[in-house]
Write a protein that holds these residues in place. Sequence first.
Motif, mmCIF file in Angstrom:
data_model
loop_
_atom_site.group_PDB
_atom_site.id
_atom_site.type_symbol
_atom_site.label_atom_id
_atom_site.label_comp_id
_atom_site.label_asym_id
_atom_site.label_seq_id
_atom_site.Cartn_x
_atom_site.Cartn_y
_atom_site.Cartn_z
ATOM 1 N N GLY A 1 0.827 -1.209 0.000
ATOM 2 C CA GLY A 1 0.000 0.000 0.000
ATOM 3 C C GLY A 1 0.857 1.252 0.000
ATOM 4 O O GLY A 1 2.063 1.208 -0.163
ATOM 5 N N GLU A 2 0.199 2.392 0.170
ATOM 6 C CA GLU A 2 0.899 3.670 0.192
ATOM 7 C C GLU A 2 1.805 3.757 1.414
ATOM 8 O O GLU A 2 1.468 3.310 2.499
ATOM 9 N N MET A 3 2.970 4.358 1.198
ATOM 10 C CA MET A 3 3.929 4.550 2.281
ATOM 11 C C MET A 3 4.392 5.986 2.297
ATOM 12 O O MET A 3 4.658 6.573 1.261
ATOM 13 N N SER A 4 4.506 6.525 3.495
ATOM 14 C CA SER A 4 5.058 7.868 3.627
ATOM 15 C C SER A 4 6.580 7.776 3.715
ATOM 16 O O SER A 4 7.157 6.689 3.842
ATOM 17 N N PHE A 5 7.225 8.918 3.652
ATOM 18 C CA PHE A 5 8.681 8.951 3.763
ATOM 19 C C PHE A 5 9.111 8.424 5.120
ATOM 20 O O PHE A 5 10.094 7.683 5.224
ATOM 21 N N LYS A 6 8.378 8.790 6.159
ATOM 22 C CA LYS A 6 8.725 8.356 7.510
ATOM 23 C C LYS A 6 8.633 6.830 7.638
ATOM 24 O O LYS A 6 9.493 6.207 8.254
ATOM 25 N N GLN A 7 7.625 6.226 7.045
ATOM 26 C CA GLN A 7 7.492 4.767 7.090
ATOM 27 C C GLN A 7 8.629 4.098 6.312
ATOM 28 O O GLN A 7 9.151 3.065 6.743
ATOM 29 N N SER A 8 8.999 4.683 5.181
ATOM 30 C CA SER A 8 10.120 4.134 4.410
ATOM 31 C C SER A 8 11.419 4.231 5.193
ATOM 32 O O SER A 8 12.223 3.297 5.215
#
Length: 75
Positions: free
Chosen positions: A61-68
């Motif tokens: 699913g969609e990932m933010s920069f922080k999650q990456s």
Amino acid sequence: MKIALKYGLLITFVVVLWVVFTHFVFPLDPQSKLNALAPLIFNVAALAAIYRGIRERQRSGEMSFKQSLNTGMSI
């Protein structure tokens, strides 16, 4: 299996394989030019594992920069 554990173990396996390979195949010579390859191999293995781990997590699913960033740091 968790992504961080899966790809972290992959990096560990590459390092262990390299150490065993150099220990048994080549003499224990600290001046060997083969020792200069170790940082290159370790860094390429780490970068490839981090890249593959982040890509695998992105497929869910969609990932933010922080999650990456958190995924890369956990690997």
